[in-house]
Design a protein around this motif. Structure first.
Motif, PDB file in Angstrom:
ATOM      1  N   ALA A  34       0.756  -1.364  -0.108  1.00 41.29           N
ATOM      2  CA  ALA A  34      -0.057  -0.206   0.006  1.00 41.29           C
ATOM      3  C   ALA A  34       0.907   1.246  -0.020  1.00 41.29           C
ATOM      4  CB  ALA A  34      -0.840  -0.016   1.125  1.00 41.29           C
ATOM      5  N   ASP A  35       1.897   1.193   0.859  1.00 39.80           N
ATOM      6  CA  ASP A  35       3.003   2.266   0.856  1.00 39.80           C
ATOM      7  C   ASP A  35       3.410   2.546  -0.558  1.00 39.80           C
ATOM      8  OD1 ASP A  35       3.890   4.329   2.550  1.00 39.80           O
ATOM      9  OD2 ASP A  35       5.822   3.226   2.795  1.00 39.80           O
ATOM     10  N   ASP A  70      -8.044   2.897  -0.768  1.00 34.62           N
ATOM     11  CA  ASP A  70      -8.852   1.760  -0.071  1.00 34.62           C
ATOM     12  C   ASP A  70      -7.599   0.688   0.206  1.00 34.62           C
ATOM     13  OD1 ASP A  70     -11.220   2.779  -1.009  1.00 34.62           O
ATOM     14  OD2 ASP A  70     -11.228   1.575  -2.726  1.00 34.62           O
ATOM     15  N   MET A  71      -6.656   0.462  -0.382  1.00 32.76           N
ATOM     16  CA  MET A  71      -5.709  -0.390  -0.384  1.00 32.76           C
ATOM     17  C   MET A  71      -4.949  -0.031   1.073  1.00 32.76           C
ATOM     18  SD  MET A  71      -2.496  -0.978  -2.867  1.00 32.76           S
ATOM     19  CE  MET A  71      -1.804  -2.908  -2.952  1.00 32.76           C
ATOM     20  N   MET A  72      -4.608   1.252   1.384  1.00 29.77           N
ATOM     21  CA  MET A  72      -3.822   1.935   2.430  1.00 29.77           C
ATOM     22  C   MET A  72      -5.047   1.545   3.685  1.00 29.77           C
ATOM     23  SD  MET A  72      -2.060   5.301   1.070  1.00 29.77           S
ATOM     24  CE  MET A  72      -1.492   5.454   2.398  1.00 29.77           C
ATOM     25  N   LEU A  73      -6.100   2.092   3.555  1.00 27.52           N
ATOM     26  CA  LEU A  73      -7.083   1.815   4.500  1.00 27.52           C
ATOM     27  C   LEU A  73      -7.201   0.454   5.093  1.00 27.52           C
ATOM     28  CD1 LEU A  73      -9.579   4.691   3.577  1.00 27.52           C
ATOM     29  CD2 LEU A  73      -7.958   4.864   5.533  1.00 27.52           C
ATOM     30  N   SER A  74      -7.428  -0.324   4.140  1.00 30.53           N
ATOM     31  CA  SER A  74      -7.652  -1.729   4.315  1.00 30.53           C
ATOM     32  C   SER A  74      -6.513  -2.332   5.076  1.00 30.53           C
ATOM     33  CB  SER A  74      -8.010  -2.509   3.113  1.00 30.53           C
ATOM     34  OG  SER A  74      -8.033  -3.816   3.275  1.00 30.53           O
ATOM     35  N   SER A  75      -5.274  -2.100   4.588  1.00 30.50           N
ATOM     36  CA  SER A  75      -4.148  -2.665   5.068  1.00 30.50           C
ATOM     37  C   SER A  75      -3.844  -1.940   6.576  1.00 30.50           C
ATOM     38  CB  SER A  75      -2.975  -2.439   4.410  1.00 30.50           C
ATOM     39  OG  SER A  75      -2.335  -1.118   4.354  1.00 30.50           O
ATOM     40  N   ILE A  76      -4.075  -0.849   6.761  1.00 27.74           N
ATOM     41  CA  ILE A  76      -4.088  -0.214   7.937  1.00 27.74           C
ATOM     42  C   ILE A  76      -4.898  -0.812   9.068  1.00 27.74           C
ATOM     43  CG2 ILE A  76      -4.278   1.959   9.399  1.00 27.74           C
ATOM     44  CD1 ILE A  76      -2.923   3.490   6.713  1.00 27.74           C
ATOM     45  N   ALA A  77      -6.125  -0.788   8.694  1.00 24.90           N
ATOM     46  CA  ALA A  77      -7.279  -1.528   9.555  1.00 24.90           C
ATOM     47  C   ALA A  77      -6.795  -3.029   9.947  1.00 24.90           C
ATOM     48  CB  ALA A  77      -8.592  -1.436   8.734  1.00 24.90           C
TER      49      ALA A  77
END
Length: 86
Positions: A34-35, A70-77
């Motif tokens: 994601a990063d 979406d990818m960032m928020l999902s991986s963070i959650a």
């Protein structure tokens, strides 16, 4: 993302269960992916010179950055959930 990745790596070092180690590695990879996607998008973003091409370009880029978001928020959650549960 970086902070969560460091926290997961630190907790992973304490693990002995190989299944959990794989799960932690998967979460680390998702955060890194994601990063990297964010940095790739930022690096590739370049407004066209012709004014008639700007609006279509921005519409296309909005879709691309939404996928990155979406990818960032999902991986963070998911990473936070892993840390909270373990």
């Amino acid at each position: 993302i970086s902070k969560l990745g460091k926290e997961i790596k630190k907790k992973k070092q304490e693990l002995s269960d190989s299944t959990l180690i794989v799960i932690y590695d998967d979460h680390i990879k998702a955060l890194n992916d994601a990063d990297e996607a964010m940095y790739d998008w930022m690096h590739e973003f370049e407004l066209p010179d012709q004014e008639s091409e700007v609006e279509p370009y921005l519409i296309k880029e909005k879709v691309r950055i939404q996928k990155v978001s979406d990818m960032m928020l999902s991986s963070i959650a998911n990473a936070q959930k892993l840390l909270d549960e373990n």
